[in-house]
Motif scaffolding. Structure first.
Motif, PDB file in Angstrom:
ATOM      1  N   PHE A   5     -24.595 -33.146 -90.352  1.00 56.05           N
ATOM      2  CA  PHE A   5     -24.524 -31.838 -90.978  1.00 56.05           C
ATOM      3  C   PHE A   5     -25.869 -31.435 -91.558  1.00 56.05           C
ATOM      4  CE2 PHE A   5     -20.206 -33.640 -91.282  1.00 56.05           C
ATOM      5  CZ  PHE A   5     -19.595 -32.758 -90.408  1.00 56.05           C
ATOM      6  N   GLY A   6     -26.204 -30.163 -91.340  1.00 62.24           N
ATOM      7  CA  GLY A   6     -27.479 -29.636 -91.785  1.00 62.24           C
ATOM      8  C   GLY A   6     -27.439 -29.120 -93.201  1.00 62.24           C
ATOM      9  N   ASN A   7     -28.564 -28.534 -93.626  1.00 62.51           N
ATOM     10  CA  ASN A   7     -28.638 -27.974 -94.981  1.00 62.51           C
ATOM     11  C   ASN A   7     -29.221 -26.572 -94.980  1.00 62.51           C
ATOM     12  OD1 ASN A   7     -31.278 -28.560 -94.384  1.00 62.51           O
ATOM     13  ND2 ASN A   7     -31.527 -30.144 -95.954  1.00 62.51           N
ATOM     14  N   ASP A   8     -29.103 -25.858 -93.856  1.00 62.46           N
ATOM     15  CA  ASP A   8     -29.578 -24.478 -93.796  1.00 62.46           C
ATOM     16  C   ASP A   8     -28.692 -23.595 -94.666  1.00 62.46           C
ATOM     17  OD1 ASP A   8     -31.514 -25.271 -92.068  1.00 62.46           O
ATOM     18  OD2 ASP A   8     -30.540 -24.497 -90.259  1.00 62.46           O
ATOM     19  N   ARG A   9     -29.289 -22.567 -95.253  1.00 67.82           N
ATOM     20  CA  ARG A   9     -28.549 -21.657 -96.115  1.00 67.82           C
ATOM     21  C   ARG A   9     -27.786 -20.602 -95.339  1.00 67.82           C
ATOM     22  NH1 ARG A   9     -27.016 -22.734-100.893  1.00 67.82           N
ATOM     23  NH2 ARG A   9     -27.291 -20.619-101.685  1.00 67.82           N
ATOM     24  N   GLY A  10     -28.038 -20.479 -94.051  1.00 71.14           N
ATOM     25  CA  GLY A  10     -27.297 -19.506 -93.260  1.00 71.14           C
ATOM     26  C   GLY A  10     -28.163 -18.343 -92.838  1.00 71.14           C
ATOM     27  N   GLY A  11     -28.667 -17.583 -93.818  1.00 70.00           N
ATOM     28  CA  GLY A  11     -29.588 -16.491 -93.528  1.00 70.00           C
ATOM     29  C   GLY A  11     -28.945 -15.360 -92.750  1.00 70.00           C
ATOM     30  N   ALA A  12     -29.676 -14.876 -91.747  1.00 62.36           N
ATOM     31  CA  ALA A  12     -29.201 -13.754 -90.941  1.00 62.36           C
ATOM     32  C   ALA A  12     -27.887 -14.101 -90.265  1.00 62.36           C
ATOM     33  CB  ALA A  12     -30.253 -13.387 -89.892  1.00 62.36           C
ATOM     34  N   GLY A  13     -27.029 -13.125 -90.204  1.00 61.97           N
ATOM     35  CA  GLY A  13     -25.737 -13.324 -89.549  1.00 61.97           C
ATOM     36  C   GLY A  13     -24.613 -13.691 -90.480  1.00 61.97           C
ATOM     37  N   GLU A  14     -24.908 -13.888 -91.766  1.00 60.11           N
ATOM     38  CA  GLU A  14     -23.846 -14.262 -92.697  1.00 60.11           C
ATOM     39  C   GLU A  14     -22.836 -13.131 -92.886  1.00 60.11           C
ATOM     40  OE1 GLU A  14     -25.729 -17.727 -95.549  1.00 60.11           O
ATOM     41  OE2 GLU A  14     -25.424 -15.723 -96.377  1.00 60.11           O
ATOM     42  N   LYS A  15     -23.326 -11.902 -92.988  1.00 57.32           N
ATOM     43  CA  LYS A  15     -22.409 -10.773 -93.156  1.00 57.32           C
ATOM     44  C   LYS A  15     -21.465 -10.668 -91.974  1.00 57.32           C
ATOM     45  CE  LYS A  15     -25.597  -7.946 -95.921  1.00 57.32           C
ATOM     46  NZ  LYS A  15     -26.338  -6.653 -95.989  1.00 57.32           N
ATOM     47  N   GLU A  16     -22.017 -10.833 -90.783  1.00 55.94           N
ATOM     48  CA  GLU A  16     -21.204 -10.745 -89.573  1.00 55.94           C
ATOM     49  C   GLU A  16     -20.177 -11.864 -89.528  1.00 55.94           C
ATOM     50  OE1 GLU A  16     -24.468 -10.565 -89.722  1.00 55.94           O
ATOM     51  OE2 GLU A  16     -24.856  -8.480 -89.130  1.00 55.94           O
ATOM     52  N   LEU A  17     -20.581 -13.063 -89.983  1.00 57.53           N
ATOM     53  CA  LEU A  17     -19.640 -14.191 -89.996  1.00 57.53           C
ATOM     54  C   LEU A  17     -18.481 -13.914 -90.950  1.00 57.53           C
ATOM     55  CD1 LEU A  17     -18.733 -16.995 -89.221  1.00 57.53           C
ATOM     56  CD2 LEU A  17     -20.359 -17.946 -90.869  1.00 57.53           C
ATOM     57  N   VAL A  18     -18.781 -13.372 -92.123  1.00 55.34           N
ATOM     58  CA  VAL A  18     -17.721 -13.045 -93.079  1.00 55.34           C
ATOM     59  C   VAL A  18     -16.791 -11.996 -92.488  1.00 55.34           C
ATOM     60  CG1 VAL A  18     -17.233 -12.003 -95.329  1.00 55.34           C
ATOM     61  CG2 VAL A  18     -19.034 -13.713 -95.123  1.00 55.34           C
ATOM     62  N   GLN A  19     -17.350 -11.010 -91.805  1.00 51.89           N
ATOM     63  CA  GLN A  19     -16.509  -9.989 -91.176  1.00 51.89           C
ATOM     64  C   GLN A  19     -15.639 -10.584 -90.077  1.00 51.89           C
ATOM     65  OE1 GLN A  19     -15.961  -6.828 -92.181  1.00 51.89           O
ATOM     66  NE2 GLN A  19     -17.218  -7.514 -93.916  1.00 51.89           N
ATOM     67  N   THR A  20     -16.171 -11.552 -89.349  1.00 50.76           N
ATOM     68  CA  THR A  20     -15.361 -12.233 -88.329  1.00 50.76           C
ATOM     69  C   THR A  20     -14.189 -12.971 -88.979  1.00 50.76           C
ATOM     70  OG1 THR A  20     -17.269 -12.515 -86.862  1.00 50.76           O
ATOM     71  CG2 THR A  20     -15.382 -13.978 -86.501  1.00 50.76           C
ATOM     72  N   ILE A  21     -14.462 -13.661 -90.088  1.00 50.30           N
ATOM     73  CA  ILE A  21     -13.406 -14.382 -90.804  1.00 50.30           C
ATOM     74  C   ILE A  21     -12.336 -13.414 -91.296  1.00 50.30           C
ATOM     75  CG2 ILE A  21     -12.917 -15.822 -92.829  1.00 50.30           C
ATOM     76  CD1 ILE A  21     -15.836 -16.893 -92.525  1.00 50.30           C
ATOM     77  N   LEU A  22     -12.762 -12.216 -91.686  1.00 49.73           N
ATOM     78  CA  LEU A  22     -11.823 -11.206 -92.172  1.00 49.73           C
ATOM     79  C   LEU A  22     -11.117 -10.459 -91.042  1.00 49.73           C
ATOM     80  CD1 LEU A  22     -13.990  -9.721 -95.073  1.00 49.73           C
ATOM     81  CD2 LEU A  22     -11.788 -10.876 -95.360  1.00 49.73           C
ATOM     82  N   GLY A  23     -11.509 -10.736 -89.804  1.00 49.82           N
ATOM     83  CA  GLY A  23     -10.972 -10.011 -88.662  1.00 49.82           C
ATOM     84  C   GLY A  23      -9.617 -10.512 -88.209  1.00 49.82           C
ATOM     85  N   ASP A  24      -9.208 -10.038 -87.037  1.00 53.06           N
ATOM     86  CA  ASP A  24      -7.865 -10.351 -86.534  1.00 53.06           C
ATOM     87  C   ASP A  24      -7.895 -11.226 -85.291  1.00 53.06           C
ATOM     88  OD1 ASP A  24      -8.873  -8.579 -84.738  1.00 53.06           O
ATOM     89  OD2 ASP A  24      -7.326  -7.035 -85.032  1.00 53.06           O
ATOM     90  N   ASP A  25      -8.999 -11.982 -85.129  1.00 49.63           N
ATOM     91  CA  ASP A  25      -9.108 -12.896 -83.986  1.00 49.63           C
ATOM     92  C   ASP A  25      -9.388 -14.303 -84.508  1.00 49.63           C
ATOM     93  OD1 ASP A  25      -9.625 -14.333 -81.691  1.00 49.63           O
ATOM     94  OD2 ASP A  25     -10.951 -12.845 -80.792  1.00 49.63           O
ATOM     95  N   PRO A  26      -8.350 -15.099 -84.749  1.00 52.10           N
ATOM     96  CA  PRO A  26      -8.561 -16.426 -85.341  1.00 52.10           C
ATOM     97  C   PRO A  26      -9.362 -17.360 -84.441  1.00 52.10           C
ATOM     98  CG  PRO A  26      -6.302 -16.185 -84.602  1.00 52.10           C
ATOM     99  CD  PRO A  26      -6.919 -14.826 -84.495  1.00 52.10           C
TER     100      PRO A  26
END
Length: 586
Positions: A335-356
């Protein structure tokens, strides 16, 4: 310093009791059965003047609630009342004198003992008075909490539940509160423990296995198997063996959390949340209670609900199989230790979406690309808080708790990963994300966003205004709007958090409301460790989520904090039958 003060002529005392002013309180002096006796004039129950009571056969009875006291020793026949301080008296040439220093002066140990008695008898006022006296006497909040933890893990046969979780959460919140709020927080947690333990029976601890050299890998395997087959006693002996063998907190966390995440979203997230709170409170009160605290978590496993067995997790969309496949892909990752950076907003929106399935794929991909699992858990927790921020009040009221369960579970995963990262615990991230997906209909339609106000030159409103809003039922949108304006105008967050803490602690709050406030405040603080619009937006989400949840569950009858207020006034020497004054906060 003690001094002798003149009471008056003995002949006058024989006619009626006398009251004189001592160092801090009035002293009632009696002539009874040929002797002069003196006691604190305030009934230790609720402060009524004892000189207005009656004497018979050496017993002084207060006429307000009929508390009875041995006039000579001050001891009470009614445990809910506490003993009354007594004072030395002398007769000099027909004049009665009294010494102002109590003979049975109450020290910290007395108040510790009274706290235990209050817990044993489930007496809220006794608990409140003990907490006030201990805090004002300089006892550390952690030591006070430790008494509650010891009691709750001993005297509730069913093990760790809501009361201990609330107390642990309140200990976490203490730095956010003023002095009065800290007393209220401890009192609220302790009275929950007393109430929940009443009549539940003592839990007797087993002995560890008589092994000489404990193998950590084998013990973990045994422990997980015992939990799998709901063998609570076997799990207890294995866990105690690991503790006695000197396993570190990290090893114990890995072992116990693995058993929880062997199953999906166990007990709607409560199991993992309880485990996290147990480790958090141990970090505050010390490792002395490690055995009793950790084994108290085991009884819940006997009947714990496992979500992979539920219809909602298998149909109409199969969530179980994709997760099982995902776990095989991440179990051997470094496991890495990157903070995430770009793409975090999109990832949160994916989690909130309707495609598990898309959510699972994105989570796996993020881990494979080296994101820090703790950061990934933080993003899932943000998504869960967003559900509460957007929760529409036209939903069934009980569904506030549905969204809350997901949020507190995600928060527990996040905090537990900060303690120790393991492949087994990382599964909790996926469990939380799937619960976020299942909660999606709670945001259809989504609640309207508060408008806020960036008007130049306008100052932030006073935090007390928020309390006034929450004096009315179902002011969810109004409270959110007020907070948005407060934040937009640069209001002091410390004052806001103290106010939100007061909004919680002035209510007869339910279990989930304590959870909501504590988790949101802790998650907010994690986001303050970084800068930028994304972090500020996440902080705002946490504040609005907790505000909306609080507003939805207020007001209540507020009986519980009223008892604490009585304890404050008694400690200050006020007369309860006179108009109340606001206590000073130091």
């Amino acid at each position: 310093m003690a001094e002798w003060i003149r009471v008056g002529w003995l002949d006058d005392l024989k006619e009626e009791p006398q009251v004189v002013k001592g160092e801090q309180v009035g002293i009632a002096v009696f002539y009874h059965e040929g002797k002069v006796r003196a006691v604190d004039n305030r009934c230790p129950h609720m402060g009524f003047p004892l000189h207005m009571g009656s004497l018979c056969d050496g017993i002084l009875t207060c006429h307000w609630h009929h508390a009875r006291f041995d006039l000579e020793s001050g001891g009470t026949l009614d445990p809910w009342a506490d003993d009354v301080p007594t004072y030395r008296t002398e007769i000099r040439e027909g004049v009665v004198w009294v010494q102002t220093l109590p003979q049975n002066r109450k020290r910290l140990q007395h108040h510790r003992d009274r706290l235990r008695e209050g817990l044993e008898q489930n007496l809220s006022l006794v608990i409140a008075k003990a907490v006030v006296a201990l805090m004002e006497g300089g006892e550390s909040p952690e030591n006070i909490a430790a008494i509650g933890v010891e009691f709750g893990t001993t005297h509730r046969r069913g093990g760790w539940r809501s009361g201990l979780t609330i107390l642990s959460a309140m200990v976490n919140l203490l730095p956010k509160l003023d002095r009065r709020g800290q007393v209220l927080a401890l009192y609220q947690g302790l009275r929950w423990i007393a109430q929940e333990s009443a009549g539940m029976g003592t839990r007797f601890q087993l002995e560890p296995l008589p092994v000489k050299d404990a193998d950590p890998v084998r013990l973990m395997r045994w422990y997980r198997h015992c939990v799998e087959v709901r063998d609570v006693q076997g799990a207890e002996r294995v866990l105690l063996t690991a503790i006695r063998a000197g396993f570190s907190d990290e090893q114990l966390s890995d072992m116990t959390m693995a058993a929880v995440t062997d199953h999906f979203y166990m007990d709607v997230g409560h199991s993992l949340d309880f485990h996290n709170k147990a480790f958090e409170v141990l970090a505050k009160i010390g490792a002395d209670q490690r055995e009793r605290v950790l084994v108290s978590l085991l009884p819940q496993f006997a009947g714990a609900e496992r979500s992979e067995e539920l219809h909602s997790w298998q149909s109409p969309v199969d969530l179980v199989t994709p997760l099982q496949q995902a776990f095989t892909k991440v179990e051997n990752l470094t496991f890495g230790n990157d903070r995430g950076g770009a793409g975090e907003k999109e990832l949160v929106q994916t989690i909130l979406g309707d495609d598990p399935q898309a959510t699972v794929a994105e989570l796996v991909s993020a881990l494979q690309e080296g994101i820090d699992p703790r950061r990934l858990a933080q993003l899932v927790t943000l998504a869960a808080a967003t559900r509460i921020r957007h929760f529409h009040v036209q939903n069934d009221f009980r569904d506030w708790d549905t969204a809350l369960h997901t949020f507190t579970h995600a928060h527990a995963v996040h905090e537990s990963l900060r303690r120790s990262v393991s492949p087994e615990l990382i599964r909790g991230i996926f469990h939380a994300a799937m619960s976020v997906y299942l909660d999606r209909f709670l945001n259809i339609p989504a609640a309207r966003e508060p408008k806020g106000d960036f008007a130049e030159g306008k100052v932030a409103p006073h935090p007390k205004e928020l309390l006034a809003i929450m004096d009315k039922q179902q002011q969810v949108a109004e409270a959110a709007q007020w907070v948005k304006v407060y934040l937009d105008r640069g209001g002091d967050k410390k004052e806001l958090f103290r106010t939100l803490g007061e909004a919680l602690l002035r209510e007869d709050a339910d279990f989930h409301t304590y959870q909501a406030v504590e988790a949101a405040m802790m998650e907010h603080d994690r986001w303050t460790e970084e800068e930028g619009e994304w972090a500020e937006s996440a902080q705002e989400t946490m504040i609005l989520a907790m505000t909306r949840y609080l507003a939805a569950h207020a007001p209540t009858s507020r009986e519980v904090p009223h008892i604490a207020r009585i304890a404050w006034r008694l400690h200050r020497g006020e007369k309860l039958f006179e108009e109340e004054t606001e206590p000073e906060v130091t």
